[in-house]
Design an enzyme around this catalytic site. Structure first.
Site, PDB file in Angstrom:
ATOM      1  N   GLU A 154       1.860   5.105 -13.057  1.00  4.41           N
ATOM      2  CA  GLU A 154       2.794   6.219 -13.187  1.00  4.41           C
ATOM      3  C   GLU A 154       3.887   5.965 -14.216  1.00  4.41           C
ATOM      4  OE1 GLU A 154       4.137   7.278  -9.273  1.00  4.41           O
ATOM      5  OE2 GLU A 154       2.089   7.460  -8.481  1.00  4.41           O
ATOM      6  N   HIS A 155       3.928   4.734 -14.764  1.00  8.01           N
ATOM      7  CA  HIS A 155       4.916   4.362 -15.775  1.00  8.01           C
ATOM      8  C   HIS A 155       4.205   3.553 -16.851  1.00  8.01           C
ATOM      9  CE1 HIS A 155       7.919   5.676 -12.829  1.00  8.01           C
ATOM     10  NE2 HIS A 155       7.243   4.944 -11.943  1.00  8.01           N
TER      11      HIS A 155
END
Length: 309
Positions: A154-155
């Site tokens: 997610e990052h």
């Protein structure tokens, strides 16, 4: 009507009924998926109810390419177990799969955080990351008898093209080597996240079996109408993919069961668009007795018929 004519009519009706009964309403097996193990709260496979009429996937969260020290740091594709390894062990994976022929178990990679920091996708190069990931994940997958992987980064400390190449080559190699039989991705509506996953989908969508779209990342006040629009949008984004709908039992966001989630699912089912449901997560559902896991599977187990919500 003469007796002979009546017999002919009755025979014709009997034939039509037999043909209708022999026609499968929907040959597709419904998929239910459940994330488990991220919060280390002692939830076990045996705690979660399993409906024998769906294909049931546990997804262990997470394996992460970070060190396991008190201050974790990236390892360039060398994965370690960050799920509840005390309760979700290789022997228990084997046991639940032996007890339930419809159960498969997958391993999710990445996640939101590691320790008290963001879990960033941080390859030093495509080749080194893929080589390390294939090696370490193959060992973990074979030890635990996992059937597939799920991608939940997610990052990012890498551009979308690098992410696409790394993940695409990883899935391709693991499938080619017979290490996994399926793969899924878990994007959500965020500009950076979508840029990375859509780049992956554009180049490697043909080898991705499921899109676990995190619909619970939308606003908490989502309505049924908004949800249906969101589903259509993501179906267009991930064109041709099996988009699974979702809820979270930690109560953070999206369309909740109280506000019509199962009504929306029923509409999609009647339209032939409900490929499956997943829930985040068993760790949170345990306290309420897995109510929505039961309801989700009951809906999916009824092929192409109206389900009472």
């Amino acid at each position: 009507m003469g007796f002979s004519k009546l017999c002919i009519v009755l025979f014709a009706l009997q034939t039509l009924v037999a043909m209708a009964l022999n026609q499968p309403i929907d040959q597709k097996i419904a998929i239910f998926r459940e994330y488990i193990g991220a919060e280390n709260n002692t939830v076990e496979f045996a705690d979660v109810p399993i409906n024998p009429h769906v294909e049931f996937h546990y997804i262990l969260a997470f394996a992460i390419d970070y060190t396991t020290s008190s201050s974790p740091s990236p390892t360039d594709g060398k994965f370690n177990a960050f799920w509840d390894t005390d309760n979700l062990t290789p022997s228990k994976v084997s046991l639940v799969k032996n007890q339930h022929s419809n159960v498969k178990v997958a391993l999710s990679l990445g996640g939101d955080t590691v320790g008290k920091q963001y879990c960033n996708f941080s390859p030093s190069s495509v080749d080194s990351w893929v080589s390390n990931a294939v090696s370490t994940l193959t060992n973990i997958i074979q030890e635990y008898q996992f059937d597939g992987i799920d991608i939940d980064y997610e990052h990012f400390h890498a551009d979308p093209e690098t992410f696409a190449k790394c993940i695409g080559k990883l899935i391709t190699t693991l499938k080619h080597d017979g290490v996994i039989s399926f793969a899924s991705i878990a994007p959500f509506e965020d500009d950076e996240v979508q840029r990375h996953y859509l780049a992956l989908w554009k180049s490697y969508g043909h080898i991705i079996d499921y899109v676990n779209f995190q619909f619970y990342a939308y606003d908490k006040g989502t309505t049924v109408s908004q949800f249906m629009n969101y589903f259509q949008t993501q179906s267009s984004n991930y064109k041709g993919g099996k988009i699974l709908v979702s809820i979270t039992t930690e109560g953070s966001g999206g369309l909740s069961p109280e506000n019509g989630f199962f009504t929306a699912c029923n509409r999609l089912k009647m339209e032939g668009k409900l490929h499956g449901i997943f829930i985040w997560a068993a760790d949170d559902s345990k306290a309420s007795g897995f109510r929505y896991e039961r309801q989700s599977q009951a809906l999916l187990a009824v092929p192409h018929l109206q389900y009472s919500v």
